[in-house]
Design a protein around this motif. Structure first.
Motif, short mmCIF file in Angstrom:
data_model
loop_
_atom_site.label_atom_id
_atom_site.label_comp_id
_atom_site.label_asym_id
_atom_site.label_seq_id
_atom_site.Cartn_x
_atom_site.Cartn_y
_atom_site.Cartn_z
N VAL A 165 1.26 -8.88 12.22
CA VAL A 165 0.05 -8.21 11.73
C VAL A 165 0.13 -8.22 10.21
N ASN A 166 -0.98 -8.50 9.57
CA ASN A 166 -0.99 -8.36 8.11
C ASN A 166 -2.19 -7.54 7.70
N PHE A 167 -2.00 -6.78 6.66
CA PHE A 167 -3.11 -5.93 6.21
C PHE A 167 -3.20 -5.93 4.69
N ALA A 168 -4.44 -5.84 4.24
CA ALA A 168 -4.73 -5.65 2.82
C ALA A 168 -5.99 -4.77 2.81
N SER A 169 -7.13 -5.34 2.46
CA SER A 169 -8.36 -4.57 2.57
C SER A 169 -8.78 -4.38 4.02
N SER A 170 -8.29 -5.25 4.88
CA SER A 170 -8.48 -5.09 6.32
C SER A 170 -7.23 -5.64 7.00
#
Lengths: 153, 130, 725
Positions: free
Chosen positions: C436-441
């Protein structure tokens, strides 16, 4: 003729009263805090006089009576041996009572009258607190008890 | 002082090893063979449990730990009353400070501070009378 | 005409650089689109089978070249950087030094090729904080640390200095002294609101005063009012803390700078990240940062007096150069090399002591207020059984959660990617995984977890390589993505969170994590030079896991190896500690953390009477019940004065955890504990007023002390206008 004069006079008086009232209000608003005088800061200096004896350690209790005083800082003494801030109970919150103590193992120790501590206070209200000191321990460099007189101002 | 060993007991370890082995699909014939052996295994486990219970002392000594951390002194009735005069005052801290200044490295500045703070403690009204 | 041509050329090169970067990583939106689509797993390939799987064989991106334009003004049409002071030069397709260009600073990224460099001298910014001096003493696993902040007014008018700075999240701060010249004024602990009122009044009336407040357990604000021109004021803070012990190493860390936090929309009590001199962000606390071409005169010195009690076998400083002066086998003095005095990264000292493993240790302090009844405080380091690691490997359902926000851009994300690739290489066929990767979403690699076959892991490595950084840090979305799918009952779900922790909504994150956790375990990895250890440690506590730290210079291999050691073997759970022969009470943390391989637990409590008797620890390994007996020696009392403070600080932290777990209002309990023990907390503050020094006029201009960016963190993606904060 009299009536216009009287009317002018009363109008003038009314304007003066109005101006005075406005000035009072304006003064009140321009003053940064209405309670500036009610909250002030001062310090209590505690002196010990050990006469000809060298003072190596002390412990006293300070009471404040009257007024509302809160401790906002605790400072060491004027002699190099007691320059560091003394020990006190950090939970001494109400400020009307605190035990203060310090020791020094320096070779050079004060004799005679010396300020050993300064207690910074915030005072609230017009009443001026009075301070009393109870000496609990005073020692010479060898750990022997010595007699001192105490004074605060 | 307990015997110093920082390991799980071997029987327990063996059981855990068995329990933790990843599951694999087992052919039915092997499965039934295992089932036959199960009763024997249960009996062995019973004996093992009995053994475990009987060797509590061994397990106690074996399972972990000991105590380290042993810095200096043993407390008296009041460990801050260095002068044994029934009170804790700055005199007690001063005594320690003089010993430290004289070369007693077993006394730390933290220990001196501890005694000094005990001397000025307010709280319950006992103040420095302890 | 020439000027215009130059400008045109510069703009062209800038555009080309931007285009190249987009090609390399894709735009943020493109990355999101790419990552939101489930990846197609290629069929088994004969070339792949049997190939050793690790970092070295991961495909590198052929297009990783980056064009860098440096200099505060960038390439400006109106005011190009002067050629005389700092040289402006254009380099192309070479890394060889060009005559006349000053060597790069160590903390600046070195372009690999095709570089346009506008190099300038660092601009010196006068700040009212001149120096920070740190002195620590370590005894066994407890340290006492004194921090002195030397403020000085370099301006021509009176100022109030405001400095937002970090301290360790488990620091029990119990002393505060303000020094003016040769006068030392000890500060008083008060309820926060009351202290703030006293400070405001003193400041308003022109008195020299100082106030220290806590914004987070690891972020503090120091305010010093009415510093007259040229005057110096020192603030000295003292704290106690326990050391970390993990995988055979003790670790003592001192943070030096607060990293730039991201605050999701709607956050008001966050921590803003602002360029130096800019207006307030609207958050409750703001950190002001120096631009990359700026340098303040603030530096740091640090000294650690390490008395391990047993022979020190090895000692390393992770991020800094040090000097070491041995004073015996178990005693050494460590000093920060003066050449490494910029406060822009955590100082991390790790050391190993003699013996294969440490033993469980009890340290006791008699109660200063205990009176004649004796009693006191203790800490107990509970070490897991050594042979726990001999238990078989268990299948896991691994979820890697990678923070790909703007603050991870550059070295941190490179390090995080390396760590995940190493971890993928250590997985076994019975395991499954998800990325899983996240930043703004947030997005994920596949709709459901994949088996850890070699080809899947290879595809995962490619997926990891393709991840691009940029955007905000919507960590809650990452948490939801990681925990919101059906649990595999045959495997232990383990969530590995790789992040710098640069967010300002910690409480929201931790509560979200608690609500979604179920049977999962969360292991947090702090990646970077100055991570948010409060968040990472708390995530591990709430997530029934453990935290680990991966500095930029760390080799990911041993870090991930230790991690797999921890997660691969069963933990000791449901721990309960009973004391025979001594009346023990108030043990914290109340929920004893599980014991993992290589990860001891530190408990702290109070006792009445003498510390005699024995300790029984019970717990479970899988379904098996277990008992540990720990005999206490007759002479086991220590004189360590910090344990009382450590106990109170741990109690406060435990109350904070209780709030996260249950929502109970713990404000009063925390405040009362902090006041009783004279400790800093979110509801208490230190105040010191010098009632003798009254300056003329009201308070002066407020000056926020700007701080350097953490080493390896990019200013343009975090702080600069248009950044991701």
């Amino acid at each position: 003729m009299k009536r216009p004069v009287a009317r002018t006079l009363s109008l003038s008086c009314f304007i003066m009263v109005l101006a005075f009232a406005a000035a009072v209000v304006a003064h009140g608003q321009s003053a940064p805090r209405s309670d500036v005088q009610a909250v002030r800061f001062e310090s209590v200096d505690v002196f010990l006089d050990s006469s000809t004896h060298k003072l190596a350690a002390y412990q006293f209790e300070l009471f404040a009576t009257g007024g509302h005083a809160e401790i906002v800082g605790l400072e060491g003494g004027e002699h190099k041996a007691f320059a560091h801030a003394p020990y006190y109970d950090p939970a001494a919150l109400q400020g009307d009572r605190v035990i203060v103590a310090a020791y020094s193992i320096d070779a050079e120790l004060p004799t005679g009258k010396t300020r050993v501590a300064r207690i910074h206070m915030q005072i609230t209200g017009a009443e001026v607190p009075e301070y009393q000191i109870k000496i609990m321990e005073t020692l010479g460099p060898g750990g022997e008890k010595i007699a001192v007189t105490a004074e605060s101002r | 002082m307990a015997k110093e060993r920082d390991n799980l007991p071997d029987p327990l370890l063996a059981r855990l090893r068995q329990a933790g082995t990843p599951q694999r699909s087992i052919p039915a014939e092997i499965d039934s063979a295992i089932l036959q052996d199960a009763h024997a295994a249960i009996a062995r486990r019973r004996r093992m449990r009995l053994f475990l219970r009987s060797s509590v002392g061994l397990a106690a000594a074996a399972c972990v730990l000991l105590v380290v951390g042993l810095w200096s002194f043993m407390p008296g009735r009041n460990s801050n009353d260095i002068n044994h005069d029934g009170r804790t005052t700055i005199a007690d801290a001063f005594t320690l400070a003089r010993k430290r200044a004289a070369g007693d490295n077993t006394i730390t500045q933290e220990r001196i501070d501890q005694v000094a703070y005990a001397a000025v403690h307010l709280d319950d009204g006992r103040g420095a009378t302890r | 005409m020439k000027t215009r041509l130059c400008i045109l050329l510069a703009l062209l090169i800038t555009a080309l650089a931007a285009l190249l970067q987009m090609t390399a990583c894709g735009s943020k939106d493109a990355a999101t689109r790419q990552s939101s689509s489930p990846i197609i797993i290629p069929p088994r390939s004969s070339e792949l089978s049997g190939v050793p799987f690790g970092l070295d064989d991961m495909p590198s991106r052929p297009d990783e070249e980056l064009w860098v334009i440096k200099g505060s003004g960038g390439v400006s049409a109106k005011s190009p950087p002067p050629l005389s002071s700092g040289v402006t030069s254009i380099r192309s397709a070479t890394t060889q030094p060009v005559e006349g260009i000053r060597p790069q600073q160590n903390d600046e990224p070195v372009p690999t090729s095709g570089t346009l460099v506008v190099q300038q001298d660092k601009k010196m910014i006068p700040v009212p904080l001149k120096h920070t001096a740190v002195k620590a003493a370590i005894n066994a696993y407890i340290s006492s640390v004194t921090v002195t902040q030397q403020f000085q007014n370099p301006y021509s008018e009176k100022i109030e200095a405001v400095y937002v700075f970090p301290l360790p999240d488990n620091a029990g701060i119990n002393e505060f002294v303000m020094t003016i010249g040769d006068r030392h004024i000890r500060g008083i602990i008060r309820e926060r609101e009351q202290a703030e009122k006293i400070y405001a009044e003193a400041r308003h009336q022109g008195y020299v005063a100082s106030l220290m407040t806590q914004e987070r357990p690891n972020i503090f604000t120091q305010k010093v009012a009415n510093i007259e021109p040229g005057k110096k004021i020192d603030i000295q803070i003292r704290y106690f803390q326990t050391l970390r012990y993990q995988d055979g190493w003790y670790e003592w860390a001192f943070p030096m700078v607060v990293g730039p936090r991201y605050n999701p929309a709607g956050t008001a009590d966050g921590v803003g990240a602002m360029p130096r001199g800019s207006a307030a962000s609207g958050q409750k606390t703001d950190v002001h940062y120096l631009a990359p071409n700026e340098r303040s005169g603030h530096d740091i010195s640090l000294e650690v007096d390490l008395n391990a009690g047993v022979t020190i076998e090895s000692l390393v400083s992770v991020n800094h150069q040090i000097r070491r002066q041995p004073r015996g086998e178990s005693h050494t003095l460590v000093q920060l090399d003066p050449k490494d005095s910029i406060p822009n990264k955590d100082f991390v000292l790790r050391y190993q002591v003699a013996g294969a493993t440490v033993k469980s240790a009890l340290i006791v302090q008699s109660d200063p207020q205990g009176g004649k009844g004796g009693g006191g405080y203790f800490t107990l380091m509970l070490v897991p059984p050594e042979n726990l690691k001999n238990l078989p490997r268990r299948a896991v359902e691994m979820v890697f959660v990678m923070d790909t926000s703007g603050s991870m851009s550059g070295e941190p994300i490179t390090q995080a990617k390396s760590a995940v690739r190493v971890a993928l290489g250590k997985m076994q066929p019975a395991d499954t995984f998800q990325i899983v990767n996240f930043a703004s979403s947030a997005s994920q690699m596949s709709p459901s977890p994949l088996s850890a076959s070699q080809e899947n892991r290879h595809a995962a490595a490619q997926y990891v390589n393709s991840l691009c950084e940029g955007g905000g840090t919507e960590m809650l979305q990452g948490i939801n993505k990681a925990l919101d799918f059906p649990h595999d009952e045959n495997r232990t779900r383990v969530v590995a969170f790789l992040t710098d922790g640069y967010i300002g909504n910690e409480l929201e994150i931790l509560r979200g994590l608690h609500d979604k956790l179920a049977d999962s375990r969360v292991f947090s990895f702090g990646v970077g030079s100055s991570t948010n250890r409060y968040l990472l440690n708390s995530m591990a506590t709430i997530g029934n896991g453990a935290a680990a730290y991966l500095a930029l210079k760390d080799d990911p291999e041993p870090v991930m190896q230790s991690y797999f050691e921890r997660i691969s073997h069963p933990a000791l759970t449901n721990l309960d500690v009973r004391f025979q022969g001594m009346n023990v009470k108030d043990v914290y943390p109340r929920k004893i953390p599980d014991l993992f391989v290589g990860q001891p637990v530190i408990l702290t409590g109070r006792f009445d009477g003498s510390p005699r008797g024995s300790v029984t620890v019970s717990g479970k390994v899988g379904n098996e019940k277990l008992h540990f007996d720990m005999a206490l020696a007759e002479n086991n009392t220590s004189a360590d004065a910090g344990i009382r403070t450590v106990w109170a600080r741990t109690k406060i932290a435990d109350l904070g955890d209780e709030f996260i777990r249950t929502g109970r209002d713990v404000t009063g309990d925390i405040r009362n504990t902090a006041i009783e023990y004279g400790l800093m907390s979110q509801y208490t503050a230190f105040i010191a007023v010098d009632s003798l020094t009254r300056t003329t006029g009201e308070h002066g201009t407020t000056v926020n002390v700007p701080v350097p960016m953490p080493d390896g963190v990019r200013y343009d993606t975090t702080v600069a206008p248009g950044g991701d904060k």
